[in-house]
Enzyme design. Structure first.
Site, mmCIF file in Angstrom:
data_model
loop_
_atom_site.group_PDB
_atom_site.id
_atom_site.type_symbol
_atom_site.label_atom_id
_atom_site.label_comp_id
_atom_site.label_asym_id
_atom_site.label_seq_id
_atom_site.Cartn_x
_atom_site.Cartn_y
_atom_site.Cartn_z
ATOM 1 N N ASP A 62 -7.803 -2.869 14.034
ATOM 2 C CA ASP A 62 -9.177 -3.171 13.873
ATOM 3 C C ASP A 62 -9.333 -4.481 12.656
ATOM 4 O O ASP A 62 -10.154 -4.477 12.214
ATOM 5 C CB ASP A 62 -9.660 -1.937 12.975
ATOM 6 C CG ASP A 62 -9.050 -1.581 11.848
ATOM 7 O OD1 ASP A 62 -8.205 -2.203 11.428
ATOM 8 O OD2 ASP A 62 -9.698 -0.375 11.121
ATOM 9 N N ASP B 195 0.891 -1.375 -0.022
ATOM 10 C CA ASP B 195 -0.037 0.106 -0.054
ATOM 11 C C ASP B 195 0.838 1.225 -0.076
ATOM 12 O O ASP B 195 1.990 1.217 0.161
ATOM 13 C CB ASP B 195 -0.939 -0.038 1.214
ATOM 14 C CG ASP B 195 -0.207 -0.706 2.406
ATOM 15 O OD1 ASP B 195 0.815 -0.448 2.451
ATOM 16 O OD2 ASP B 195 -1.033 -1.239 3.371
ATOM 17 N N HIS C 75 -7.474 -4.880 10.131
ATOM 18 C CA HIS C 75 -7.131 -4.717 8.619
ATOM 19 C C HIS C 75 -5.647 -5.422 8.167
ATOM 20 O O HIS C 75 -4.976 -5.723 8.978
ATOM 21 C CB HIS C 75 -7.254 -3.243 8.166
ATOM 22 C CG HIS C 75 -5.868 -2.343 8.709
ATOM 23 N ND1 HIS C 75 -6.179 -1.320 9.510
ATOM 24 C CD2 HIS C 75 -4.496 -2.582 8.661
ATOM 25 C CE1 HIS C 75 -4.858 -0.563 9.641
ATOM 26 N NE2 HIS C 75 -3.894 -1.620 9.449
ATOM 27 N N GLU D 267 -9.743 -2.102 5.137
ATOM 28 C CA GLU D 267 -10.343 -1.952 6.387
ATOM 29 C C GLU D 267 -11.497 -2.700 6.474
ATOM 30 O O GLU D 267 -12.077 -3.390 5.561
ATOM 31 C CB GLU D 267 -10.814 -0.541 6.314
ATOM 32 C CG GLU D 267 -9.591 0.428 6.490
ATOM 33 C CD GLU D 267 -9.011 0.524 7.636
ATOM 34 O OE1 GLU D 267 -9.002 -0.321 8.589
ATOM 35 O OE2 GLU D 267 -8.168 1.558 8.010
HETATM 36 C C1 F6R Z 1 1.358 -1.640 6.082
HETATM 37 C C2 F6R Z 1 0.052 -2.171 6.098
HETATM 38 C C3 F6R Z 1 -0.577 -2.119 7.477
HETATM 39 C C4 F6R Z 1 0.053 -2.401 8.699
HETATM 40 C C5 F6R Z 1 -0.850 -2.343 10.030
HETATM 41 C C6 F6R Z 1 -0.072 -2.551 11.142
HETATM 42 O O1 F6R Z 1 1.876 -1.611 4.866
HETATM 43 O O2 F6R Z 1 -0.411 -2.590 5.063
HETATM 44 O O3 F6R Z 1 -1.865 -3.283 7.363
HETATM 45 O O4 F6R Z 1 0.710 -3.617 8.683
HETATM 46 O O5 F6R Z 1 -1.558 -1.127 9.863
HETATM 47 O O6 F6R Z 1 0.796 -1.733 11.428
HETATM 48 P P1 F6R Z 1 2.116 -1.784 12.577
HETATM 49 O O7 F6R Z 1 2.929 -2.932 12.004
HETATM 50 O O8 F6R Z 1 2.695 -0.566 12.453
HETATM 51 O O9 F6R Z 1 1.426 -2.098 13.771
#
Ligand code: F6R
Length: 243
Positions: A135, A67, A137, A142
């Protein structure tokens, strides 16, 4: 099917992820699916150390990132382009032309999604690295994202923007509201998946992914249908699945 590995701390979690990564990068022309955020940083550090110490080469490796924020130019200090270059790409010998990250600062974001999806479809990801949002995702898929989604523009949940404000001087207003993300279908196409989660604040999402009902309310629960997912957790993130 989940293979669940529980470790004492983040260093051990990262070592375990690296052990699986090392098997993949020994293949002939490996294709990696990569994530940003805090979770994979320890893994990336181990990849860099191994490259420096053992000369492990990435010259035949192709990468796809999950992303990118919409509206941030590539060289913005919080763009995922910058994150990946600083935390991995600038420190290994991957070729710039083999690196793929959606572009978030373009005139036509829909066209960018389509272009990224077409490119993804020309490859098969050998190993997809995932973190998980509080959440539930994965990528920026989401809650509510259809399970048949492909690369698309996602509106970030308030919760996700709050979680990510730590990277923007704790200013939620500075966190972009939208991102381009690989869809759930593209993630599920990966041959092998690693999910890295640490800390108490991930315990509910981890529970939802593994033991919850398979539902768009917890996007990570789609992984219940994948044949090869290794979930690497610290004891805190694992606290609710162990109970
Ligand atoms: C990042 C991504 C997100 C993160 C998720 C957890 O490229 O796609 O899904 O993996 O938000 O983020 P952290 O590791 O910072 O807790």
């Amino acid at each position: 099917m989940f293979n669940i590995i529980i470790k004492e701390n983040y260093a051990q979690v990262s070592s375990e992820a690296f052990r699986i990564m090392r098997e993949t990068i020994r293949k002939e022309n490996p294709v990696l699916g990569l994530a940003t955020g805090s979770s994979p940083i320890g893994l990336y550090k181990k990849m860099i150390a191994d490259h420096n110490t053992n000369g492990t080469s990435y010259k035949n490796v192709t990468t796809f990132n999950l992303d990118e924020y919409i509206g941030l130019p590539k060289n913005h200090d919080q763009s995922y382009w910058t994150f990946m270059h600083e935390n991995l790409f600038d420190n290994i010998n991957v070729k710039e032309e083999n690196i793929h990250i959606p572009e978030g600062d373009v005139e036509d974001e829909e066209a960018e999604c389509q272009k990224y999806e077409e490119l993804l479809n020309q490859y098969e990801i050998d190993l997809q690295i995932l973190g998980i949002g509080t959440d539930g995702h994965i990528g920026f898929n989401e809650p509510g994202t259809p399970f048949d989604s492909v690369t698309h523009i996602a509106e970030l949940e308030e919760q996700t923007r709050t979680d990510n404000a730590r990277f923007f001087d704790d200013d939620i207003e500075a966190v972009p509201t939208h991102a381009i993300t690989m869809g759930l279908v593209s993630i599920m196409r990966a041959k092998k998946i690693i999910v890295i989660a640490t800390g108490e604040n991930k315990a509910d999402a981890v529970y939802g992914m593994i033991k919850g009902e398979k539902s768009v309310d917890c996007p990570a629960s789609i992984l219940q249908d994948h044949p090869d997912v290794t979930v690497i957790l610290d004891t805190k993130a694992a606290s609710k699945v162990e109970a």
